[in-house]
Design a protein around this motif. Structure first.
Motif, short mmCIF file in Angstrom:
data_model
loop_
_atom_site.label_atom_id
_atom_site.label_comp_id
_atom_site.label_asym_id
_atom_site.label_seq_id
_atom_site.Cartn_x
_atom_site.Cartn_y
_atom_site.Cartn_z
N CYS B 80 37.19 30.01 45.20
CA CYS B 80 37.51 30.43 46.56
C CYS B 80 36.47 29.88 47.53
N TYR B 100 36.61 34.49 51.55
CA TYR B 100 35.23 34.63 51.05
C TYR B 100 34.92 33.46 50.13
N GLY B 199 34.88 34.96 42.35
CA GLY B 199 35.51 34.01 43.26
C GLY B 199 36.16 32.83 42.57
N MET B 200 36.10 32.83 41.25
CA MET B 200 36.76 31.79 40.46
C MET B 200 38.07 32.43 40.00
N ILE B 201 39.19 31.91 40.46
CA ILE B 201 40.47 32.59 40.21
C ILE B 201 40.72 32.67 38.70
#
Lengths: 476, 484
Positions: B80, B100, B199-201
């Motif tokens: 992200c 974010y 934040g890493m899908i």
């Protein structure tokens, strides 16, 4: 045939943490929709949950209070189902390995004592809310509540009547508030109940088929819903039907339960351990540390109030109904140096009556414990009579002045100066020769007339004992 | 050429004033445009890159630059990035502007790295060829008709083609190592927990791990230095100090004990690749290493275990893509069920749906014990096997892939065959140990990678071992024709 009801309760208590169970967002109630939901609560792509240690501490405190086994190793699992107010499409809960194991709670239903088993208590996150009004046929989603920590407390099927169920629920409600882990506000949904109800012929061992009544949010409704459900099931069986396992909703307006979904329609939640969270490890040191913060629990406090203050069952029950009220009472006793029974009468009488009239909690009382203690101190040192004290209390309720200030300002100090009382008595005897005659001729009742006249002349401030004694002497 | 310089040399050039970050960034942006047909990038953040380059130049002038300050890099589109479209290679997130930054992005920003854009990838990192991307297949710069590998195919191809100095990747079952091998670059999958996943899908949370994709072990060390470290936002990240990865690169490797599992050299391995691995191992022998054949009989269980665990986790991880709060929503939904089924049905590609279905099935009542629990048991067996092996030898070596890059379209219709292409990489994720892919040869014009697997948190050792190899070989310096 004689029937017996079997009842178990699942109670969701919202834990009173400042922030959510897996995020830093606030848990405060009543904010504008979606203003207290951060990226984690919204289930945005890439976010991860981080466990709030305070929620763990509260769960452990509860477990210790019900003498349960605290799991040294408990696991969060994902409970999968789709719903618009469940942002991630799964709820993080505990399934196979809950943090609190088997414990118990002792209840008293109409004087009958009973021990209710608590199967387990587990931590989980709350969902958001779906709002169906005011959106022109659409549904609004408010995720402020999403991620609020819940402790789900599951009882054994140990209750046999709606009364017992309510007694258990009240006891649990009292306990979680004592522990300071839940505000107990049922209107705001902080303490919600699901009831599992079944019936069986009295004497039969095997359980009947149960129905679960969802989301009942008051003691009164729990009692009514369970009673309705027991009757419904008995009627059904007696008329040749059979109870089916299903989830039902209680309609408080119609006072009945209705079917929501059957077992066949129930979700397969596909629980599995949440790989984003590590197992929760509770070691002996942590348990010991939590134990040091354990407050005195309701039953122990009640017994102590009886022993230490010599109070009766009724007063102790009222005074220990909340930790705040009990604390208030004890501070008043200590600071006023007034007899405990008088303090108890004042707190359970005048104070609670005034609070009830105003719809206030003890924590919001306009008369603080310092001020009430100040008033009761003046009773115990004979500065004012109990009767005058009521007058002073009313002044205190309305304003901020202390009892002493009011007594001073209004000149309510009790007159113990015998010279002053004597002068008044002499005058009244002189002014009422007829009554004096009657009294002396044996009409004892007239004595009350003299007391009244003296008190009236002294605006109630004369010490009643002194007045009685002196009048008797003078009228001989 | 600036595009062929190592990160250390680029940093030197920036400090000496030989070139500015702005010039360097512009050069990469031009190359990205020129080689657009490779389809490496989903989003090129030109304006932002130039801004960041200017800021980097100012920072360098002030003298408070770090090694990565001003270096143009690119991010796999699984991370992200605030204010920038973050698609994860899916139609589902084609309209998603992340609000974010992933922790990895935040760290790289703080280091002053310049972000050129977001790199193509298999949809939600599910694929081994980059063909499942909603944005189309990426072409391998060594052979435009071949796949670059996946899921970090855009990252590998971009680094190989000189469209970024280095790139981030993620690896759930081989998604850094396999494309690195197919594109002739150096890729490292760190120990699970070494790099923050915030934040890493998520694809499969217990297996996903971000890592560096670069031209050399030294570049990978520099990138990993910034990416690695404990993150309080990721409960599974590990609170251990991050060593200075460059400091140990030149440590001697004499006496190094290398284990070669015989299961890595069985029937499925092509002879050409086997010959390359043999030669590489021989190179290590010359450097003073001792070679030992070992056996890891449970490795054969890795693929079936992986294809239960990863889909099970993904089936829950991807539930949030429901058309309610963000991402794709079908047009004119008639009711809630319609909103869900059409948004997900239209928003997800075939492979993603296949894995969601497999995972949902494996977790269902009545199947959970037979599939999920069993797979977890296998996973423990495999972990134990790695621990035992790595107590006997320092590192394990073998191939990364059974063959060189296959053709675009060759395996996409046969999922089982596609899954088997990850046969040498998947077990490593199940065990959680770190592993690298290092360029070790070229067969028929296509690169071959050597896999080096180490013990938990031994990234420094792996980088050292790879670097020593790169001091005596030049496979990592080979460039595909037309991209020199």
């Amino acid at each position: 045939m004689e029937w017996e009801a079997v009842i178990g309760l699942e109670i969701h208590t919202q834990l009173a943490t400042k922030s959510k169970i897996f995020s830093g967002a606030s848990t405060a109630y009543g904010a504008e929709p979606n203003t207290q939901a951060c990226a984690v609560d919204l289930g945005l792509p890439g976010v991860l949950p981080v466990l709030n240690q305070e929620a763990v501490r509260m769960a452990v405190l509860f477990g210790l209070a019900i003498e349960a086994e605290i799991a040294p190793y408990s696991v969060f699992a994902r409970k999968n189902y789709f719903y618009p107010d469940l942002p991630k499409g799964y709820q993080i809960s505990q399934f196979e390995l809950p943090i609190v194991g088997l414990g118990h709670l002792d209840i008293d239903a109409d004087g009958v004592k009973k021990r209710i088993g608590i199967t387990r208590a587990h931590l989980e996150e709350d969902a958001g809310k779906s709002l169906h009004e005011d959106f022109h046929g659409l549904t609004g989603i408010d995720l402020n509540r999403a991620g609020t920590p819940l402790l789900e407390i599951v009882s054994e099927p140990d209750m046999r009547s709606a009364k017992e169920a309510v007694a258990y629920m009240r006891k649990l409600h009292e306990l979680v508030r004592y522990l300071g882990i839940c505000d107990g506000n049922m209107q705001e949904g902080s303490f919600r109940c699901d009831a599992n109800v079944s019936v069986r012929p009295k004497g039969q061992q095997a359980f009947g088929t149960r129905a679960e009544i969802k989301n009942i949010n008051s003691f009164k409704f729990v009692e009514k819903a369970i009673n309705y459900e027991i009757e419904r099931q008995i009627d059904l069986i007696e008329s040749g039907g059979a109870v089916i396992q299903e989830t039902r909703l209680y309609d408080s307006v119609k006072d009945q339960t209705r079917s929501m979904r059957s077992k066949e329609e129930a979700n397969d939640y596909r629980y599995f351990p949440d790989p984003d969270l590590l197992p929760v490890v509770v070691d002996e040191a942590f348990k010991a540390q939590v134990k040091t913060t354990m407050p005195e629990l309701p039953d122990a406090k009640k017994q102590r109030f009886k022993d230490q203050y010599g109070l009766d069952e009724e007063s102790t029950t009222i005074l220990t109904s909340s930790r705040q009220l009990a604390d208030y009472f004890e501070i008043v006793v200590k600071e006023s140096a007034c007899e405990a029974k008088i303090c108890a009468n004042w707190v359970t009488g005048d104070l609670l009556a005034a609070l009830n009239r105003a719809g206030l909690e003890i924590s919001d009382s306009p008369v603080s414990h310092e001020r009430l203690a100040g008033l009761l101190a003046r009773i115990s040192d004979n500065t004012i009579s109990g009767k005058i004290a009521k007058q002073v209390f009313e002044e205190m309720w309305r304003g901020t002045a202390s009892a002493d200030e009011i007594i001073e300002a209004k000149g309510l100090k009790q007159i113990t100066d015998t010279g002053a009382i004597e002068a008044i008595i002499d005058k009244i005897i002189a002014d009422n020769p007829g009554q004096v005659e009657q009294y002396r001729s044996g009409k004892d009742k007239v004595f009350g007339f003299f007391v009244g006249q003296v008190m009236k002349a002294m605006q109630g401030k004369a010490n009643p004992g002194e007045v009685n004694k002196m009048l008797k002497d003078k009228l001989k | 050429m600036m595009n062929n310089k190592s990160i250390a040399d680029l940093a030197k050039g920036l400090r000496s004033g030989e070139f500015s970050s702005l010039e360097l960034t512009q050069m990469f942006l031009d190359r990205i445009k020129r080689h657009g047909s490779l389809n490496c990038y989903i989003t090129v953040t030109e304006e932002l890159a130039l801004q960041e380059a200017k800021a980097a130049d100012a920072r360098i002038a002030k003298g408070d630059a770090m090694l990565l300050t001003g270096i143009p890099i690119a991010q796999k589109d699984i991370f992200c990035t605030q204010g920038v479209k973050t698609t994860c290679g899916s139609k589902m997130l084609d309209n998603f502007i992340a609000p974010y930054n992933a922790t990895v992005i935040e760290k790289l920003n703080q280091a002053g790295a310049v972000m050129l854009g977001k790199l193509n990838m298999d949809e939600f990192a599910m694929g081994s060829s980059n063909e499942t991307s909603y944005y189309g297949a990426v072409r391998n710069p060594w052979d435009r008709n071949a796949i670059p590998g996946g899921s970090s195919g855009g990252s590998a191809a971009a680094v190989a083609a000189g469209l970024a100095a280095c790139a981030t990747g993620t690896d759930t079952g081989g998604s850094i190592r396999q494309p690195a091998a197919h594109c002739g670059i150096t890729g490292l999958k760190p120990t699970y927990g070494r790099v923050s996943r915030y934040g890493m899908i998520a694809y499969a949370s217990s297996l996903d791990q971000g890592g560096p994709m670069a031209r050399s072990a030294e570049d990978a060390a520099i990138l990993l230095q910034t990416m690695a470290g404990f993150d309080e936002k990721d409960s599974t990240s590990v609170d251990l100090p991050v060593p200075d990865y460059r400091a140990g690169l030149n440590n001697p490797i004499e006496g190094l004990k290398i284990g070669l599992p015989k299961e890595f050299f069985g029937d499925g391995l092509s002879g050409d690749v086997a010959a390359v691995i043999d030669a590489a191992v021989n190179e290590y022998r010359k450097l003073g290493a001792q070679i030992k054949e070992i056996s890891m009989p449970n490795l054969k269980l890795a693929i079936p275990a992986y294809y239960v665990i990863a889909p099970a986790e993904c089936s829950a991880n991807l539930s949030r893509f429901d058309g309610v709060r963000f991402g794709y929503r079908c047009s004119h939904p008639t009711d809630l069920a319609d909103l869900y089924t059409r948004s997900r049905g239209e928003g997800f590609g075939k492979e993603v749906k296949r894995r969601i279905l497999m995972g949902t099935y494996a977790l269902s009542a009545g199947y959970y014990d037979a599939y999920y629990i069993k797979a977890q048991k296998v996973r423990r067996l495999i972990s134990e096997e790695f621990k035992n092996a790595l107590s006997e030898v320092d590192v394990i070596m073998g191939p990364v892939t059974p063959s060189t890059a296959f053709g675009i379209g060759e395996k996409i219709g046969n999922p089982i065959e596609m899954y088997l292409s990850d046969i040498y990489t998947i077990a490593i994720n199940l065990a959680g140990v770190p592993a690298m892919s290092v360029p070790a040869g070229i067969v028929d014009g296509k690169p071959v990678g050597l896999q080096i697997i180490g013990n938990y948190f031994a990234e420094d050792r792996l980088l050292n071992i790879a670097h020593q190899y790169q001091q005596v070989t030049d496979w990592h310096q080979q460039r595909p024709k037309g991209f020199e």
